[in-house]
Each structure stands twice: as structure tokens, then as C-alpha cells.
Design an enzyme around this catalytic site. Sequence first.
Site, PDB file in Angstrom:
ATOM      1  N   ASP A  88      32.987  34.426  31.095  1.00 59.01           N
ATOM      2  CA  ASP A  88      32.046  34.749  32.166  1.00 59.01           C
ATOM      3  C   ASP A  88      32.765  34.655  33.511  1.00 59.01           C
ATOM      4  OD1 ASP A  88      29.308  35.424  32.923  1.00 59.01           O
ATOM      5  OD2 ASP A  88      29.320  33.489  33.939  1.00 59.01           O
TER       6      ASP A  88
HETATM    7  C1  LIG Z   1      35.914  40.592  40.717  1.00 61.11           C
HETATM    8  C2  LIG Z   1      35.917  41.544  39.555  1.00 61.11           C
HETATM    9  C3  LIG Z   1      34.993  41.430  38.524  1.00 61.11           C
HETATM   10  N1  LIG Z   1      34.995  42.314  37.483  1.00 61.11           N
HETATM   11  C4  LIG Z   1      34.041  42.216  36.360  1.00 61.11           C
HETATM   12  C5  LIG Z   1      34.512  41.314  35.222  1.00 61.11           C
HETATM   13  C6  LIG Z   1      33.238  41.119  34.444  1.00 61.11           C
HETATM   14  O1  LIG Z   1      33.152  42.139  33.438  1.00 61.11           O
HETATM   15  C7  LIG Z   1      32.146  41.323  35.476  1.00 61.11           C
HETATM   16  C8  LIG Z   1      31.373  40.062  35.597  1.00 61.11           C
HETATM   17  O2  LIG Z   1      30.390  40.042  34.598  1.00 61.11           O
HETATM   18  P1  LIG Z   1      30.342  39.064  33.355  1.00 61.11           P
HETATM   19  O3  LIG Z   1      28.928  38.604  33.253  1.00 61.11           O
HETATM   20  O4  LIG Z   1      31.413  38.020  33.427  1.00 61.11           O
HETATM   21  O5  LIG Z   1      30.709  39.986  32.092  1.00 61.11           O
HETATM   22  P2  LIG Z   1      30.045  41.314  31.553  1.00 61.11           P
HETATM   23  O6  LIG Z   1      28.539  41.256  31.688  1.00 61.11           O
HETATM   24  O7  LIG Z   1      30.726  42.485  32.196  1.00 61.11           O
HETATM   25  O8  LIG Z   1      30.423  41.312  30.015  1.00 61.11           O
HETATM   26  P3  LIG Z   1      29.985  40.262  28.862  1.00 61.11           P
HETATM   27  O9  LIG Z   1      28.991  39.276  29.436  1.00 61.11           O
HETATM   28  O10 LIG Z   1      29.396  41.094  27.760  1.00 61.11           O
HETATM   29  O11 LIG Z   1      31.285  39.616  28.462  1.00 61.11           O
HETATM   30  O12 LIG Z   1      32.790  41.678  36.697  1.00 61.11           O
HETATM   31  C9  LIG Z   1      35.927  43.338  37.426  1.00 61.11           C
HETATM   32  O13 LIG Z   1      35.936  44.133  36.478  1.00 61.11           O
HETATM   33  N2  LIG Z   1      36.851  43.447  38.425  1.00 61.11           N
HETATM   34  C10 LIG Z   1      36.904  42.606  39.503  1.00 61.11           C
HETATM   35  O14 LIG Z   1      37.769  42.762  40.381  1.00 61.11           O
END
Ligand SMILES: Cc1cn([C@H]2C[C@H](O)[C@@H](COP(=O)(O)OP(=O)(O)OP(=O)(O)O)O2)c(=O)[nH]c1=O
Length: 204
Positions: free
Chosen positions: A70
Site C-alpha cells: 500500500d
Molecule cells: C506517487 C506515485 C504513486 N503511484 C501509485 C502506486 C499505487 O498503485 C497507487 C496507490 O494506490 P494503492 O492503494 O497503494 O494501490 P492500488 O489501489 O493501485 O493497487 P492494489 O491496492 O490493488 O495493490 O499510486 C504511482 O503509480 N506513481 C507515483 O509516482
Amino acid sequence: MRAIFLASASSRRKELLRQLIGNNFKVVSSNYHERTQPDMKPFDFIIHNSIEKAKDSASMISSGIVIAADTVVTCDERILGKPHTGDKAREMLRQISGKKVRVITGVTVMDLDAQRRTSFWEKTDVVIKQLSNAEIEAYVKTAEPLDKAGAFAIQGKGAIIVEKIDGDYSNVVGLPLFKLNKVLFDFGIDVLQMTDDIAGTENL
Ligand SMILES: Cc1cn([C@H]2C[C@H](O)[C@@H](COP(=O)(O)OP(=O)(O)OP(=O)(O)O)O2)c(=O)[nH]c1=O
């Protein structure tokens, strides 16, 4: 070979895990929906969410290793999750403009056979450039910020608003590979010994 499961619907996490272990894993997305709890400390929050995601996916399988994560961004002591709407994304981008923010990812690795579980976190500091209203509008229009914690994606067009980072890049994208490898090794998985079907290895 041990069965490995990624408890994530995120294509970014899938790509990052693929970087380490090729196609030697399956995705078993968790249905757990994290709720932002303002009173919870960010590190407690992400660890809690990663454990709940791992447990939820683990309930759908009987054997193997589950990896869940997360990611949130913190800025001015506040937790920024995914904005989901354009208005929220604008608000978040105005908030992070010109500031150093911190991206933190909590990870849980669960071994269902040994009934063992480890959680850890990684942090990366990210300096965001000063953003004009026009830049914020144009970036929100791309829709890229909506499903990204903190309303930017360093691996996408968001790269143009990131001045510099201090820490693990993969952690910003959602899965800290350096620390994850150490934990996997501890769970008996040596990524350098894993063979996979990535093209090109036949000539080695
Ligand atoms: C800061 C940042 C975040 N993110 C993303 C990573 C995570 O996928 C998202 C945060 O949400 P999360 O809730 O961590 O993950 P998710 O809902 O995408 O997937 P799952 O719960 O099924 O594992 O933001 C990027 O892709 N690039 C970036 O630079």
C-alpha cells in the site's frame, strides 16, 4: 518452485514484481478497500492496509507466498491517497506544488505454508516543482493523477513535475524492490536463481 501471488490490481506493481521474478507469479487481487484514517500514523496506516490486503488475497488460496503493498504520499503531516476526482487531484497538486513530499509504501509478505508473515515499509523523498494553475489543469486533464497516491505518477507524465528524489525509485511507483528482495531471500526465494521465460536468456 514455490507459488508466489501478488495481492494487487495495480499494473505498476505487476510490472515491478516482473522485473524481479519474471512471470513466476500470479495476481490474486484483494478486495480490501483501504480507508484513510486521519488519526492513524502514516506508517501504521500503510502497514495495516498491506496486512489486510495480504490476508484478503490469502483467503482465496491455500498454499504459497503472498505479497501485498500500500502506497501513500505525505505532505504537511497529512496523508494523501488517491484523489479519484479531478477536483481532489487539483487540490492535491496545489498542496504538493513546490514542496518536498514523502512517498511511503508498506509491504507484507506472507508464507501460507510456514504460517509466517513479515511487514516492512520504505520511504522516498520527492521534490515537486512549483506548479502553475495552467500546468495543474493540463496535468489533471490527462487523467493520470486520479488513481495515483498524491495525484502524480513519476513513471508517467508526472516525471516532468518531479525535480529530484532521494531514495528507492521503485518505492515511488508502488513496490520497493531493494527491500522486497531481501525479505524474499529470507523467505527462501533467491531471485537471481529463478528462471523465467523472458526473451533473450536462451543465448546466455
Ligand atoms: C506517487 C506515485 C504513486 N503511484 C501509485 C502506486 C499505487 O498503485 C497507487 C496507490 O494506490 P494503492 O492503494 O497503494 O494501490 P492500488 O489501489 O493501485 O493497487 P492494489 O491496492 O490493488 O495493490 O499510486 C504511482 O503509480 N506513481 C507515483 O509516482
